[in-house]
Write an enzyme that holds these catalytic residues in place. Sequence first.
Site, PDB file in Angstrom:
ATOM      1  N   HIS A  87      -2.657  -0.307  -2.727  1.00 18.31           N
ATOM      2  CA  HIS A  87      -3.765   0.547  -2.226  1.00 18.31           C
ATOM      3  C   HIS A  87      -5.090   0.358  -3.182  1.00 18.31           C
ATOM      4  O   HIS A  87      -4.900   0.414  -4.484  1.00 18.31           O
ATOM      5  CB  HIS A  87      -3.697   1.968  -1.961  1.00 18.31           C
ATOM      6  CG  HIS A  87      -4.731   2.736  -1.101  1.00 18.31           C
ATOM      7  ND1 HIS A  87      -4.905   2.555   0.184  1.00 18.31           N
ATOM      8  CD2 HIS A  87      -5.750   3.581  -1.571  1.00 18.31           C
ATOM      9  CE1 HIS A  87      -5.978   3.231   0.324  1.00 18.31           C
ATOM     10  NE2 HIS A  87      -6.537   3.894  -0.616  1.00 18.31           N
ATOM     11  N   ASP A  89       0.955  -1.144  -0.081  1.00 19.76           N
ATOM     12  CA  ASP A  89       0.047   0.004   0.154  1.00 19.76           C
ATOM     13  C   ASP A  89       0.923   1.182  -0.158  1.00 19.76           C
ATOM     14  O   ASP A  89       1.660   1.453   1.127  1.00 19.76           O
ATOM     15  CB  ASP A  89      -0.737   0.016   1.285  1.00 19.76           C
ATOM     16  CG  ASP A  89      -1.985   0.910   1.163  1.00 19.76           C
ATOM     17  OD1 ASP A  89      -1.957   2.105   0.720  1.00 19.76           O
ATOM     18  OD2 ASP A  89      -3.280   0.557   1.443  1.00 19.76           O
TER      19      ASP A  89
END
Length: 235
Positions: free
Chosen positions: A204, A173
């Site tokens: 993400h 992420d």
Amino acid sequence: MSETLSITTPDGAFTAYVARPQADPAASPAPAIVVIQEIFGVNKVMRDICDSLAAQGFVAICPDLFWRIEPGIDITDQSEAEWKRAFELFNAFDVDNGVADIAATIAAVRAMAGVSGKVGAVGYCLGGLLAFLTATRTDADACVSYYGVGLEKHVGEADKLARPLLMHIAEKDQFVPPEAQAVILTALKDHPQIEIHTYVGRDHAFAREGGAHYDAADAAMANGRSLAFFKTNLG
């Protein structure tokens, strides 16, 4: 079947998108799930999530949490200008007010016709943080957090957690770096109410259909886990 719900707070009123199952609500009240938006407002992605949950037998509600800044935000992740606007909204957003608005939404939903009384919440990105805080600060029956941003600053609140929380973390992420993930995992992995899944190699918003980092296989895995979690805890 969709409709609009108006929710009143001491600071004013805001709206929420509501999707209901096809079944007759009078004959079979359904559990509800509050869908907590990303930084793009109550857009098609969020409405589609609500519609999908309704098809699975839940009443799904997505409140307009940016209403204090500007009501009715509905943008996408498809242009540089929209990303710029989304981050402006993110930076202007008050998290505590957001959680208070979610609590007001939960209270309004519990009183809706056709709702069984059980109410969960699921959130993505900014909403992933808010889902965690919904779990620790409200009476939601069960919550799911997808790749929450800034969550590492709030892990101490897990001491207040009394109901089940499911968390999905993207290993790569870009908005939750390794050191932040280490804080989250160290603090929360042994909590009796928390179940955490990390998705190796995912960035993400890997579950945002149509997004740059969407991964169909892992999105399906995460969504399947979320559905099973809600069926167990909201049934």
